[in-house]
Enzyme design. Structure first.
Site, short mmCIF file in Angstrom:
data_model
loop_
_atom_site.label_atom_id
_atom_site.label_comp_id
_atom_site.label_asym_id
_atom_site.label_seq_id
_atom_site.Cartn_x
_atom_site.Cartn_y
_atom_site.Cartn_z
N LYS A 73 -22.78 -42.79 91.22
CA LYS A 73 -23.29 -41.90 92.27
C LYS A 73 -24.80 -42.12 92.47
CE LYS A 73 -23.81 -38.40 95.10
NZ LYS A 73 -23.35 -38.41 96.49
N SER A 119 -23.71 -33.79 91.53
CA SER A 119 -24.45 -35.03 91.24
C SER A 119 -25.56 -34.69 90.26
CB SER A 119 -25.07 -35.61 92.52
OG SER A 119 -24.11 -35.76 93.52
N LYS A 172 -33.88 -34.95 94.34
CA LYS A 172 -33.32 -34.88 92.98
C LYS A 172 -32.58 -36.18 92.62
CE LYS A 172 -29.33 -33.24 92.99
NZ LYS A 172 -27.93 -33.60 93.11
P1 NAD Z 1 -25.38 -26.17 98.06
O1 NAD Z 1 -26.76 -25.79 97.67
O2 NAD Z 1 -24.94 -25.98 99.48
O3 NAD Z 1 -24.32 -25.38 97.14
C1 NAD Z 1 -24.49 -25.18 95.77
C2 NAD Z 1 -23.70 -23.95 95.35
O4 NAD Z 1 -23.85 -23.80 93.94
C3 NAD Z 1 -24.21 -22.65 96.00
O5 NAD Z 1 -23.17 -22.02 96.68
C4 NAD Z 1 -24.68 -21.82 94.82
O6 NAD Z 1 -24.36 -20.44 94.93
C5 NAD Z 1 -23.89 -22.42 93.68
N1 NAD Z 1 -24.55 -22.15 92.40
C6 NAD Z 1 -25.78 -22.53 91.98
N2 NAD Z 1 -26.03 -22.04 90.77
C7 NAD Z 1 -24.95 -21.32 90.41
C8 NAD Z 1 -24.61 -20.54 89.27
N3 NAD Z 1 -25.47 -20.41 88.25
N4 NAD Z 1 -23.40 -19.93 89.26
C9 NAD Z 1 -22.54 -20.05 90.28
N5 NAD Z 1 -22.79 -20.78 91.39
C10 NAD Z 1 -23.99 -21.39 91.45
O7 NAD Z 1 -25.21 -27.69 97.62
P2 NAD Z 1 -24.17 -28.77 98.17
O8 NAD Z 1 -24.77 -29.48 99.33
O9 NAD Z 1 -22.81 -28.17 98.28
O10 NAD Z 1 -24.21 -29.82 96.94
C11 NAD Z 1 -23.55 -29.56 95.71
C12 NAD Z 1 -23.60 -30.84 94.88
O11 NAD Z 1 -22.91 -31.89 95.58
C13 NAD Z 1 -25.01 -31.35 94.61
O12 NAD Z 1 -25.08 -31.90 93.32
C14 NAD Z 1 -25.20 -32.43 95.66
O13 NAD Z 1 -26.15 -33.40 95.26
C15 NAD Z 1 -23.79 -32.98 95.76
N6 NAD Z 1 -23.44 -33.61 97.04
C16 NAD Z 1 -23.76 -33.00 98.21
C17 NAD Z 1 -23.41 -33.62 99.42
C18 NAD Z 1 -23.76 -33.02 100.77
O14 NAD Z 1 -23.66 -33.72 101.78
N7 NAD Z 1 -24.16 -31.75 100.85
C19 NAD Z 1 -22.71 -34.84 99.41
C20 NAD Z 1 -22.37 -35.41 98.18
C21 NAD Z 1 -22.74 -34.77 97.00
#
Ligand code: NAD
Length: 310
Positions: free
Chosen positions: A188, A113, A256
């Site tokens: 979104k 997102s 965010k």
């Molecule tokens: P999270 O923090 O659990 O996971 C993010 C992952 O990205 C981590 O494993 C991290 O290692 C990886 N990452 C970050 N920088 C990196 C890089 N430079 N190289 C490689 N990997 C890298 O976050 P999440 O909860 O899984 O959310 C991910 C996205 O999905 C976000 O944009 C969030 O807004 C969106 N989202 C999350 C949810 C939820 O319920 N958690 C629901 C819908 C959407």
């Protein structure tokens, strides 16, 4: 080898039944989503920052890569699921990034997102490298990712959407092409506005009900069956009842997203009075050290405002 510069990612260029997928970002969402692709038979090579998440991918039948370049080099489809715009830019651009190392004709699906503007810029930069892009953020939370029932809101070209559809069908249930690049992110942003306001309303109701001495479980049961019922109430009632704020979706990420929707709305002259208040409450939670908690922790903000000890 590929026979066309724009291969159909649903037919592998080396004769296997399914396209080779590179998955960048194996966090709360990326891990279960990539595992659903593995279960469906897709060869998945992943890269993420936490070694234990790479071990989890390998244990699930995927391949752990040592770098983004290694993960994407052979991929037909590259999926990114990282926190926000800066991380998408970090994994996409530069000599070690996706665009420099992906093969010609690869399809990059960014499911993070992020701001609509970042998606539009990424699509333009990728086009120059022969990489096609879709923005495809999701809604449904960790549970939706595990259960493969996500809503997926997509921006980009119709032909690329059609090519990606079999993959989306593995990950989600409601899958819609919303318009050109960035449209998925705009939808979104609206989603996050609705979810935050809905959680806030539920949290206010919970504090009101408890202070009134009504049995909260009974109240949530009957509220859930009427017009006040919502996916938010169904999914978060356990968090409210048990004061369990293990994420889930972190306040940090919703902060965010409230910034994204506030900026995007301002740019088009849309006014979000309730959204603005809720954005401030999310910011307040974060400022008080609750950024790592689930967004249902908005209940803590309401409790503090109501004089409860939290
Ligand atoms: P999270 O923090 O659990 O996971 C993010 C992952 O990205 C981590 O494993 C991290 O290692 C990886 N990452 C970050 N920088 C990196 C890089 N430079 N190289 C490689 N990997 C890298 O976050 P999440 O909860 O899984 O959310 C991910 C996205 O999905 C976000 O944009 C969030 O807004 C969106 N989202 C999350 C949810 C939820 O319920 N958690 C629901 C819908 C959407």
């Amino acid at each position: 080898m590929t026979t066309s510069s724009t291969p159909d990612p649903n037919t592998s260029s080396v004769g296997a039944a399914l396209p080779r997928v590179a998955w960048i970002g194996l966090g709360i969402m990326g891990s279960p989503m990539s595992e659903n692709l593995i279960k469906a038979g897709y060869p998945v090579t992943g890269f993420t920052l936490e070694p234990e998440k790479l071990e989890r991918l390998a244990a699930a039948g995927g391949t752990a890569a040592a770098s983004i370049a290694e993960a994407v080099r052979e991929a037909d489809v590259i999926i990114t699921m990282v926190p926000a715009s800066p991380q998408v830019e970090a994994v996409a651009y530069g000599p070690d990034g996706i665009l420099e190392n992906a093969r010609d004709g690869a399809l990059l699906i960014d499911m993070s997102s992020i701001t609509p503007g970042t998606s539009i810029d990424l699509a333009a930069a990728a086009r120059e490298k022969g990489v096609r892009v879709l923005d495809a953020p999701v809604s449904g939370g960790e549970a939706g990712a595990i259960e493969a029932v996500l809503s997926i809101m997509v921006g980009g070209e119709a032909a690329d959407f059609d090519a990606a559809k079999p993959i989306f069908d593995v990950l989600g249930k409601t899958i819609v092409l919303c318009g050109p690049h960035g449209s998925g992110q705009t939808v979104k942003a609206a989603n996050q506005l609705i979810v935050a306001v809905n959680i806030e309303a539920c949290a206010e109701a919970v504090v009101f009900l408890e202070k009134s001495g009504v049995d909260l479980q009974a109240a949530l049961d009957v509220l859930g069956g009427g017009l006040a019922g919502s996916t938010v109430l169904a999914r978060k009632r356990g968090n409210f009842l048990n004061r369990d704020f293990k994420p889930g979706f972190r306040i940090e990420l919703h902060h965010k997203d409230m910034g994204i929707v506030t900026d995007a709305a301002r740019a088009v002259g849309a006014v979000l009075p309730t959204g603005s208040v809720v954005a401030q409450l999310v910011a307040s939670l974060r400022a008080q050290g609750d950024g790592g908690l689930d967004h249902s922790a908005l209940l803590r903000a309401v409790e503090r405002l109501s004089g409860n000890e939290v």
